[in-house]
Design a protein around this motif. Structure first.
Motif, PDB file in Angstrom:
ATOM      1  N   SER A  21       0.845  -1.193   0.000  1.00 27.43           N
ATOM      2  CA  SER A  21       0.000   0.000   0.000  1.00 27.43           C
ATOM      3  C   SER A  21       0.883   1.247   0.000  1.00 27.43           C
ATOM      4  O   SER A  21       1.678   1.443   0.928  1.00 27.43           O
ATOM      5  N   PRO A  22       0.766   2.102  -1.013  1.00 26.00           N
ATOM      6  CA  PRO A  22       1.686   3.242  -1.108  1.00 26.00           C
ATOM      7  C   PRO A  22       1.394   4.365  -0.125  1.00 26.00           C
ATOM      8  O   PRO A  22       2.275   5.197   0.144  1.00 26.00           O
ATOM      9  N   ASP A  23       0.176   4.418   0.421  1.00 29.81           N
ATOM     10  CA  ASP A  23      -0.170   5.539   1.297  1.00 29.81           C
ATOM     11  C   ASP A  23      -0.462   5.104   2.726  1.00 29.81           C
ATOM     12  O   ASP A  23      -1.101   5.829   3.482  1.00 29.81           O
ATOM     13  N   THR A  24       0.005   3.898   3.110  1.00 28.88           N
ATOM     14  CA  THR A  24      -0.232   3.385   4.453  1.00 28.88           C
ATOM     15  C   THR A  24       1.101   3.010   5.083  1.00 28.88           C
ATOM     16  O   THR A  24       1.939   2.364   4.450  1.00 28.88           O
ATOM     17  N   ILE A  25       1.256   3.387   6.333  1.00 25.39           N
ATOM     18  CA  ILE A  25       2.475   3.049   7.070  1.00 25.39           C
ATOM     19  C   ILE A  25       2.087   2.556   8.457  1.00 25.39           C
ATOM     20  O   ILE A  25       1.014   2.864   8.977  1.00 25.39           O
ATOM     21  N   ALA A  26       2.975   1.750   9.033  1.00 22.91           N
ATOM     22  CA  ALA A  26       2.846   1.329  10.426  1.00 22.91           C
ATOM     23  C   ALA A  26       3.860   2.132  11.226  1.00 22.91           C
ATOM     24  O   ALA A  26       5.080   2.018  11.017  1.00 22.91           O
ATOM     25  N   VAL A  27       3.363   2.963  12.133  1.00 21.65           N
ATOM     26  CA  VAL A  27       4.242   3.834  12.913  1.00 21.65           C
ATOM     27  C   VAL A  27       4.766   3.051  14.109  1.00 21.65           C
ATOM     28  O   VAL A  27       3.989   2.561  14.940  1.00 21.65           O
ATOM     29  N   GLN A  28       6.110   2.955  14.197  1.00 24.73           N
ATOM     30  CA  GLN A  28       6.742   2.189  15.273  1.00 24.73           C
ATOM     31  C   GLN A  28       7.307   3.101  16.368  1.00 24.73           C
ATOM     32  O   GLN A  28       7.054   2.874  17.548  1.00 24.73           O
ATOM     33  N   ARG A  29       8.062   4.113  15.958  1.00 27.49           N
ATOM     34  CA  ARG A  29       8.700   5.016  16.912  1.00 27.49           C
ATOM     35  C   ARG A  29       8.850   6.385  16.252  1.00 27.49           C
ATOM     36  O   ARG A  29       8.371   6.608  15.141  1.00 27.49           O
ATOM     37  N   TYR A  30       9.607   7.246  16.931  1.00 26.54           N
ATOM     38  CA  TYR A  30       9.952   8.546  16.328  1.00 26.54           C
ATOM     39  C   TYR A  30      11.346   8.922  16.817  1.00 26.54           C
ATOM     40  O   TYR A  30      11.880   8.360  17.785  1.00 26.54           O
ATOM     41  N   THR A  31      11.929   9.888  16.147  1.00 19.29           N
ATOM     42  CA  THR A  31      13.229  10.405  16.558  1.00 19.29           C
ATOM     43  C   THR A  31      13.293  11.905  16.264  1.00 19.29           C
ATOM     44  O   THR A  31      12.822  12.345  15.219  1.00 19.29           O
ATOM     45  N   PRO A  32      13.888  12.680  17.199  1.00 16.08           N
ATOM     46  CA  PRO A  32      14.015  14.131  16.961  1.00 16.08           C
ATOM     47  C   PRO A  32      15.355  14.510  16.327  1.00 16.08           C
ATOM     48  O   PRO A  32      15.696  15.720  16.241  1.00 16.08           O
ATOM     49  N   GLU A  33      16.115  13.538  15.903  1.00 17.68           N
ATOM     50  CA  GLU A  33      17.445  13.816  15.379  1.00 17.68           C
ATOM     51  C   GLU A  33      17.350  14.628  14.082  1.00 17.68           C
ATOM     52  O   GLU A  33      16.413  14.476  13.309  1.00 17.68           O
ATOM     53  N   GLY A  34      18.381  15.468  13.899  1.00 15.85           N
ATOM     54  CA  GLY A  34      18.454  16.283  12.696  1.00 15.85           C
ATOM     55  C   GLY A  34      17.676  17.563  12.791  1.00 15.85           C
ATOM     56  O   GLY A  34      17.473  18.248  11.790  1.00 15.85           O
ATOM     57  N   GLY A  35      17.185  17.885  13.988  1.00 16.10           N
ATOM     58  CA  GLY A  35      16.465  19.137  14.178  1.00 16.10           C
ATOM     59  C   GLY A  35      15.017  19.061  13.716  1.00 16.10           C
ATOM     60  O   GLY A  35      14.329  20.081  13.690  1.00 16.10           O
ATOM     61  N   MET A  36      14.561  17.902  13.363  1.00 14.85           N
ATOM     62  CA  MET A  36      13.173  17.760  12.919  1.00 14.85           C
ATOM     63  C   MET A  36      12.656  16.407  13.373  1.00 14.85           C
ATOM     64  O   MET A  36      13.390  15.415  13.363  1.00 14.85           O
ATOM     65  N   THR A  37      11.383  16.366  13.763  1.00  8.94           N
ATOM     66  CA  THR A  37      10.782  15.112  14.201  1.00  8.94           C
ATOM     67  C   THR A  37      10.554  14.221  12.991  1.00  8.94           C
ATOM     68  O   THR A  37       9.991  14.657  11.975  1.00  8.94           O
ATOM     69  N   SER A  38      11.014  12.975  13.112  1.00  6.29           N
ATOM     70  CA  SER A  38      10.806  11.994  12.045  1.00  6.29           C
ATOM     71  C   SER A  38      10.164  10.747  12.658  1.00  6.29           C
ATOM     72  O   SER A  38      10.554  10.314  13.748  1.00  6.29           O
ATOM     73  N   LEU A  39       9.211  10.207  11.947  1.00  7.51           N
ATOM     74  CA  LEU A  39       8.581   8.960  12.375  1.00  7.51           C
ATOM     75  C   LEU A  39       9.359   7.782  11.816  1.00  7.51           C
ATOM     76  O   LEU A  39       9.837   7.809  10.665  1.00  7.51           O
ATOM     77  N   ILE A  40       9.542   6.764  12.646  1.00  6.75           N
ATOM     78  CA  ILE A  40      10.184   5.519  12.203  1.00  6.75           C
ATOM     79  C   ILE A  40       9.051   4.556  11.863  1.00  6.75           C
ATOM     80  O   ILE A  40       8.267   4.163  12.737  1.00  6.75           O
TER      81      ILE A  40
END
Length: 200
Positions: free
Chosen positions: A97-116
């Motif tokens: 599915s191109p528009d579906t993700i399973a969100v596991q964690r997040y990280t604030p590294e790099g000065g911006m919040t990113s979802l893992i």
């Protein structure tokens, strides 16, 4: 005296002739031409007559006079088996599915919040199944996010808006849950919309 003897002899001859005639009429003389033929006894069956009788079938039943032979029981071809019910697994999954993700964690590294997150597929029960490597996707602080259960409690079925900080705060205490979300990227490749998919 001679005359008496001659009369007696003639009487004896007459009696003998009557007895002989009676015996011939009753058929006691088998050589007599006038004897009536007696009925012959039926002849015993010969081997030739017995061989003319049709032999019984292997089952012991006599053959039927009909020209068509019925199909023996159990000789019909078996009916095709019904197709097996599909089983869940990789062979029955939809494409990724191109528009579906399973969100596991997040990280604030790099000065911006990113979802893992993980991409994945929908299995045959209709549930999203994450697969493949974990990747990083940045999310905007102003992203429009809606959440349901379990983020907002087990009874929340309809999506309700939450902030990015509320989402990351829940991920701090519930890592690796793999909750499915529909997501949208803006022109910079940053998540600007995130909608949780309700799962019972």
């Amino acid at each position: 005296m001679r005359a008496v003897r001659g009369q007696a002899a003639m009487a004896a001859l007459a009696v003998c002739g009557v007895l002989a005639l009676t015996a011939c009429q009753n058929g006691d003389d088998p050589a007599a031409p006038d004897a009536k033929p007696t009925a012959a006894a039926p002849a015993p069956p010969t081997a030739t007559a017995t061989a003319a009788v049709p032999a019984p079938s292997k089952s012991g039943a006599a053959p039927k006079p009909s020209a068509t032979t019925a199909t023996p029981a159990g000789k019909n071809p078996p009916a095709p088996a019904p197709p097996p019910a599909p089983t869940c697994g990789a062979d029955h999954r939809m494409p990724v599915s191109p528009d579906t993700i399973a969100v596991q964690r997040y990280t604030p590294e790099g000065g911006m919040t990113s979802l893992i997150v993980q991409h994945g597929t929908y299995g045959c029960p209709g549930r999203f199944e994450p697969s493949g490597p974990w990747t990083y996707i940045p999310i905007a602080e102003t992203a429009k996010i809606t959440a349901t259960a379990p983020i907002l409690g087990p009874s929340t079925v309809t999506g309700k808006p939450i902030s990015t900080s509320e989402l990351t705060g829940w991920l701090d205490t519930h890592p690796d849950r793999g909750l499915p979300f529909h997501y949208h990227l803006n022109a910079e490749g940053v998540i600007d919309a995130l909608d949780e998919i309700y799962v019972k």
